[in-house]
Design a protein around this motif. Structure first.
Motif, short mmCIF file in Angstrom:
data_model
loop_
_atom_site.label_atom_id
_atom_site.label_comp_id
_atom_site.label_asym_id
_atom_site.label_seq_id
_atom_site.Cartn_x
_atom_site.Cartn_y
_atom_site.Cartn_z
N ARG A 10 4.40 -5.90 -7.44
CA ARG A 10 3.45 -4.79 -7.44
C ARG A 10 4.11 -3.69 -8.25
NH1 ARG A 10 -1.71 -3.67 -7.13
NH2 ARG A 10 -1.75 -5.49 -5.79
N MET B 230 -0.57 9.36 -9.45
CA MET B 230 -0.57 7.93 -9.74
C MET B 230 -1.12 7.66 -11.14
SD MET B 230 -2.26 4.67 -7.76
CE MET B 230 -1.65 5.20 -6.20
N ARG C 169 0.87 -1.18 0.00
CA ARG C 169 0.00 0.00 0.00
C ARG C 169 0.91 1.23 0.00
NH1 ARG C 169 -2.25 -1.33 6.00
NH2 ARG C 169 -0.41 -0.64 7.14
N TRP C 170 0.39 2.32 -0.55
CA TRP C 170 1.22 3.50 -0.80
C TRP C 170 0.72 4.70 -0.04
CZ3 TRP C 170 4.71 1.02 -3.44
CH2 TRP C 170 4.33 0.02 -4.35
N ASP D 41 -1.39 1.17 -10.58
CA ASP D 41 -1.14 0.41 -9.36
C ASP D 41 -1.69 -0.99 -9.63
OD1 ASP D 41 -0.77 -0.64 -6.85
OD2 ASP D 41 -2.19 0.68 -5.84
N GLU D 42 -0.80 -1.94 -9.96
CA GLU D 42 -1.27 -3.25 -10.38
C GLU D 42 -0.30 -4.35 -9.94
OE1 GLU D 42 -1.39 -3.20 -14.65
OE2 GLU D 42 0.73 -2.70 -14.81
N LEU E 261 3.88 0.19 -9.45
CA LEU E 261 3.31 1.51 -9.25
C LEU E 261 3.98 2.44 -10.25
CD1 LEU E 261 1.65 3.58 -7.52
CD2 LEU E 261 3.74 3.90 -6.19
#
Length: 106
Positions: free
Chosen positions: A69, A47, A38-39, A50-51, A71
């Protein structure tokens, strides 16, 4: 404008960028364990993506294996920006791991 690649090895040290650069950060992740990144992004980082990228999709490993992940974000302002990444399960309060990325945009 450039594409800048970051990984866990870039945490805690300053990374020099330019306003308008696009940054791609990739961190190892195994969502089947419940742990996901998580960011905490400042408003000066916009952003774009996010995947989770499954290792099987890259042809590097079998289906169901750990992946990354991904980003991606744009740097919209000059100055110092701090991005925090926390590896945690959504139902637990404490993060298992935390990384801080210090970005210096010119």
């Amino acid at each position: 404008m450039a594409l800048v690649h970051l990984s866990a090895a870039d945490a805690d040290g300053p990374t020099e960028l330019h306003r308008g650069d696009t940054v791609e950060l990739r961190l190892p992740e195994s969502p089947t364990t419940g742990y996901r990144w998580r960011w905490r992004l400042p408003v000066t980082l916009r952003m774009l993506a996010d995947e989770h990228v499954d290792a099987a999709m890259t042809g590097l490993d079998a289906p169901g294996s750990a992946g990354e992940r991904r980003l991606a974000f744009d740097v919209t302002a000059a100055g110092l920006h701090e991005l925090r990444a926390e590896l945690a399960r959504p139902w637990e309060g404490e993060a298992r791991e935390a990384l801080t990325f210090v970005l210096h945009a010119l």
